[in-house]
Design an enzyme around this catalytic site. Structure first.
Site, PDB file in Angstrom:
ATOM      1  N   HIS A  84      43.021   2.348  25.736  1.00 42.12           N
ATOM      2  CA  HIS A  84      43.504   3.062  26.915  1.00 42.12           C
ATOM      3  C   HIS A  84      43.833   4.528  26.616  1.00 42.12           C
ATOM      4  CE1 HIS A  84      43.524  -0.873  28.753  1.00 42.12           C
ATOM      5  NE2 HIS A  84      43.497  -0.217  29.909  1.00 42.12           N
TER       6      HIS A  84
ATOM      7  N   TRP B 220      33.968  -3.132  30.105  1.00 42.53           N
ATOM      8  CA  TRP B 220      35.375  -2.771  29.859  1.00 42.53           C
ATOM      9  C   TRP B 220      36.288  -3.960  30.149  1.00 42.53           C
ATOM     10  CZ3 TRP B 220      38.041   1.206  27.764  1.00 42.53           C
ATOM     11  CH2 TRP B 220      39.401   1.291  28.043  1.00 42.53           C
ATOM     12  N   TRP B 221      36.046  -4.618  31.295  1.00 35.37           N
ATOM     13  CA  TRP B 221      36.859  -5.778  31.658  1.00 35.37           C
ATOM     14  C   TRP B 221      36.747  -6.886  30.619  1.00 35.37           C
ATOM     15  CZ3 TRP B 221      35.120  -6.273  37.453  1.00 35.37           C
ATOM     16  CH2 TRP B 221      35.788  -5.303  38.210  1.00 35.37           C
TER      17      TRP B 221
END
Length: 152
Positions: A59, A116-117
């Site tokens: 992140h 990404w998920w």
């Protein structure tokens, strides 16, 4: 302010085709038309303790394609908070579009977002019974929470 009871079951109001300012018609697509003031969302999921550093690291450098898709799907003011005692991740964002379900379909249609998920879901545990992944759709991976107070 528009506030559907559930973002996935109630349709948002349609964008106004045009508005009038005095005697001048303002065409749709013109920046002077009425803007959706937005609807705020809050969601939670648990971060697995063994993945705290990986989650923070990814992140700190979110993929540009993911950030662009978030913006393109009318999501603003998106933040994720972490409580180190409970492991809870708390996400907040504002949706400012007029078709939440459609924008979420566009989000899910992006291969980079799905990648990404898959990565970040592996770091998390859902609070939603029956949730499989962010990619799977319903039930949602992140648990929606009710806003009980807001002071703008």
């Amino acid at each position: 302010m528009w506030q559907p009871s559930s973002p996935t079951t109630e349709a948002a109001p349609q964008s106004p085709p045009a508005s009038r300012q005095g005697s001048i018609a303002i065409p749709a697509g013109d920046d002077r038309r009425l803007r959706n003031p937005g609807r705020r969302f809050g969601q939670i999921v648990r971060l697995k303790p063994e993945y705290v550093q990986e989650y923070k690291a990814c992140h700190a450098q979110v993929w540009p394609e993911v950030l662009k898709q978030i913006r393109d799907c009318n999501i603003q003011d998106y933040s994720i908070w972490w409580d180190d005692k409970s492991g809870i991740l708390f996400a907040t964002f504002k949706y400012v579009g007029y078709d939440y379900a459609g924008d979420m379909e566009r989000m899910a249609g992006n291969p980079k977002v799905r990648e990404w998920w898959r990565m970040t879901d592996g770091y998390q545990e859902s609070f939603v019974e029956g949730a499989v992944s962010s990619e799977a759709g319903e039930p949602a991976w992140w648990k929606p929470v009710e806003e009980v107070f807001y002071q703008p």
